[in-house]
Design an enzyme around this catalytic site. Structure first.
Site, PDB file in Angstrom:
ATOM      1  N   ASP A  35      42.665  43.000  37.544  1.00  0.00           N
ATOM      2  CA  ASP A  35      44.072  42.969  37.581  1.00  0.00           C
ATOM      3  C   ASP A  35      44.749  41.725  36.340  1.00  0.00           C
ATOM      4  O   ASP A  35      44.075  41.175  35.830  1.00  0.00           O
ATOM      5  CB  ASP A  35      44.487  41.990  39.020  1.00  0.00           C
ATOM      6  CG  ASP A  35      44.111  42.867  39.965  1.00  0.00           C
ATOM      7  OD1 ASP A  35      43.479  44.078  39.968  1.00  0.00           O
ATOM      8  OD2 ASP A  35      44.179  42.449  41.063  1.00  0.00           O
ATOM      9  N   ASP A  36      46.107  42.154  36.362  1.00  0.00           N
ATOM     10  CA  ASP A  36      47.083  41.336  35.556  1.00  0.00           C
ATOM     11  C   ASP A  36      47.007  41.697  34.025  1.00  0.00           C
ATOM     12  O   ASP A  36      47.906  40.868  33.348  1.00  0.00           O
ATOM     13  CB  ASP A  36      46.651  39.788  35.641  1.00  0.00           C
ATOM     14  CG  ASP A  36      46.746  39.531  37.197  1.00  0.00           C
ATOM     15  OD1 ASP A  36      47.449  40.351  37.876  1.00  0.00           O
ATOM     16  OD2 ASP A  36      46.679  38.315  37.488  1.00  0.00           O
ATOM     17  N   HIS A  86      50.615  47.470  38.973  1.00  0.00           N
ATOM     18  CA  HIS A  86      50.350  45.984  39.462  1.00  0.00           C
ATOM     19  C   HIS A  86      51.746  45.203  39.447  1.00  0.00           C
ATOM     20  O   HIS A  86      51.967  44.065  39.258  1.00  0.00           O
ATOM     21  CB  HIS A  86      49.220  45.305  38.737  1.00  0.00           C
ATOM     22  CG  HIS A  86      48.913  44.215  39.369  1.00  0.00           C
ATOM     23  ND1 HIS A  86      48.576  44.126  40.812  1.00  0.00           N
ATOM     24  CD2 HIS A  86      48.575  42.762  39.211  1.00  0.00           C
ATOM     25  CE1 HIS A  86      47.905  42.864  41.185  1.00  0.00           C
ATOM     26  NE2 HIS A  86      48.151  41.947  40.121  1.00  0.00           N
ATOM     27  N   HIS A  90      54.629  40.749  38.283  1.00  0.00           N
ATOM     28  CA  HIS A  90      53.666  40.193  39.064  1.00  0.00           C
ATOM     29  C   HIS A  90      54.338  39.670  40.157  1.00  0.00           C
ATOM     30  O   HIS A  90      54.311  38.442  40.592  1.00  0.00           O
ATOM     31  CB  HIS A  90      52.903  39.209  38.387  1.00  0.00           C
ATOM     32  CG  HIS A  90      51.304  38.946  38.922  1.00  0.00           C
ATOM     33  ND1 HIS A  90      51.126  37.755  39.494  1.00  0.00           N
ATOM     34  CD2 HIS A  90      50.307  39.604  38.979  1.00  0.00           C
ATOM     35  CE1 HIS A  90      50.030  37.702  39.975  1.00  0.00           C
ATOM     36  NE2 HIS A  90      49.486  38.789  39.810  1.00  0.00           N
ATOM     37  N   TYR A 136      48.683  39.110  44.304  1.00  0.00           N
ATOM     38  CA  TYR A 136      48.236  38.323  45.443  1.00  0.00           C
ATOM     39  C   TYR A 136      47.804  38.964  46.655  1.00  0.00           C
ATOM     40  O   TYR A 136      47.426  38.107  47.587  1.00  0.00           O
ATOM     41  CB  TYR A 136      49.276  37.270  45.455  1.00  0.00           C
ATOM     42  CG  TYR A 136      49.875  36.509  44.584  1.00  0.00           C
ATOM     43  CD1 TYR A 136      49.353  35.569  43.569  1.00  0.00           C
ATOM     44  CD2 TYR A 136      51.249  37.075  44.016  1.00  0.00           C
ATOM     45  CE1 TYR A 136      49.944  35.024  42.691  1.00  0.00           C
ATOM     46  CE2 TYR A 136      51.791  36.448  42.788  1.00  0.00           C
ATOM     47  CZ  TYR A 136      51.187  35.419  42.000  1.00  0.00           C
ATOM     48  OH  TYR A 136      51.728  34.983  41.089  1.00  0.00           O
ATOM     49  N   HIS A 190      39.751  39.854  37.164  1.00  0.00           N
ATOM     50  CA  HIS A 190      40.909  39.659  36.513  1.00  0.00           C
ATOM     51  C   HIS A 190      40.752  39.565  34.923  1.00  0.00           C
ATOM     52  O   HIS A 190      40.185  38.721  34.262  1.00  0.00           O
ATOM     53  CB  HIS A 190      41.799  38.479  37.053  1.00  0.00           C
ATOM     54  CG  HIS A 190      42.346  38.364  38.360  1.00  0.00           C
ATOM     55  ND1 HIS A 190      41.221  38.208  39.283  1.00  0.00           N
ATOM     56  CD2 HIS A 190      43.306  38.451  38.863  1.00  0.00           C
ATOM     57  CE1 HIS A 190      42.040  38.395  40.406  1.00  0.00           C
ATOM     58  NE2 HIS A 190      43.276  38.467  40.115  1.00  0.00           N
TER      59      HIS A 190
END
Length: 221
Positions: A35-36, A86, A90, A136, A190
Site C-alpha cells: 500500500d501507499d 488506494h 489516502h 486505514y 507498505h
C-alpha cells in the site's frame, strides 16, 4: 486508538462477506500486497526483491504518487504485478462523505488509467484498476456498497504485518507474517518511507521462508 489484530478474525469477515479478505485455494499461494506507493527507491527495492524470488504482488497505489512517479508505476506493471486503487490522496472513509470519498476514488482511477495509456502498456493492464483497498481499512458501508455497484472489488486482508508501526520491532513484524500467513492469505505490507525499516527487514525473509516450503506468491485478480 482502534485495535487491529494481526490475523483478521472470522467475525469481521462474516460481517462484511462481500469484501475480499483472503483467496481460498487448493494451491499453496500467498498474496502479498503493498500500500501507499509508488515511492522512490523503496518501491524499486521491493520490485528487485520480488524478482529475486520470481514472486508477484499487487500494489495499491495512491493517485498522487502515481502522478509524481510515473516511471516507477510503469515498472510495477512491466514486471508483471497488478495494481489497485488506494484513493487519490489516502483519504479516510470514516471522516468523509460518500460523495467526497467516491470522487477521490474516481480521480485515482482516472490517473491510473491515464498513466497506462501514456505508457503504451497493453490493454490487459486495465483489468485490475477496479481492485480497491480503503486507506486505514476505513470505509463506511454505504461507501463500500456504492463502489461495488460501480464494479470495484474491495480488497481487505487476512494478515497485517504492522510494518508501519514504530512500536513494532523488525523481529515482531517478521513473526506476524510467518506465524499467521497460510495458503490463500492476503498479506499487507507498505512500500512507504514510514514502513521501510520493518518492511525491508521482513520481506526477503518471508519470501525465503515460504518459498522453501513450496509456496507461490501470486497477484490478485
Amino acid at each position: 486508538m482502534i485495535y487491529k489484530p494481526v490475523k483478521t478474525p472470522l467475525i469481521a469477515k462474516s460481517i462484511f462477506p462481500n469484501y475480499v479478505w483472503d483467496v481460498p485455494s487448493a494451491s499453496k499461494s500467498i498474496y502479498l500486497t503493498f500500500d501507499d506507493g509508488p515511492t522512490p527507491e523503496i518501491t524499486s527495492w521491493v520490485l528487485n526483491t520480488l524478482k529475486d524470488y520470481n514472486a508477484k504482488a499487487t500494489f495499491f497505489c495512491i493517485g498522487k504518487n502515481v502522478e509524481k512517479y510515473p516511471e516507477i508505476f510503469e515498472r510495477i506493471l512491466v514486471d508483471g504485478h497488478h495494481v489497485g486503487n488506494h484513493t487519490q490522496s489516502h483519504i479516510k472513509g470514516w471522516n468523509s462523505s460518500t460523495e467526497v470519498y467516491l470522487k477521490n476514488v474516481q480521480i485515482c482511477d482516472e490517473v491510473i488509467k491515464s498513466q497506462i495509456i501514456h505508457s503504451e502498456l497493453s490493454a490487459k493492464n486495465y483489468q485490475n484498476v477496479h481492485l480497491f483497498r480503503p486507506p486505514y481499512g476505513q470505509i463506511k458501508p454505504k461507501q463500500g456498497k456504492k463502489l461495488m455497484e460501480h464494479g470495484y472489488k474491495i480488497i481487505m486482508w487476512d494478515v497485517l504485518s504492522f510494518d508501519w508501526d514504530k512500536k513494532v520491532s523488525e523481529e515482531i513484524c517478521l513473526s506476524n507474517v510467518i506465524s499467521k500467513a497460510k495458503s490463500g492469505s492476503i498479506v499487507v505490507f507498505h512500500d512507504s518511507l514510514k514502513a521501510s525499516k520493518n518492511m525491508m527487514f521482513t520481506l526477503p525473509k518471508v519470501l525465503d521462508y515460504f518459498t522453501k516450503k513450496g509456496y507461490n506468491f501470486d497477484v490478485l485478480d
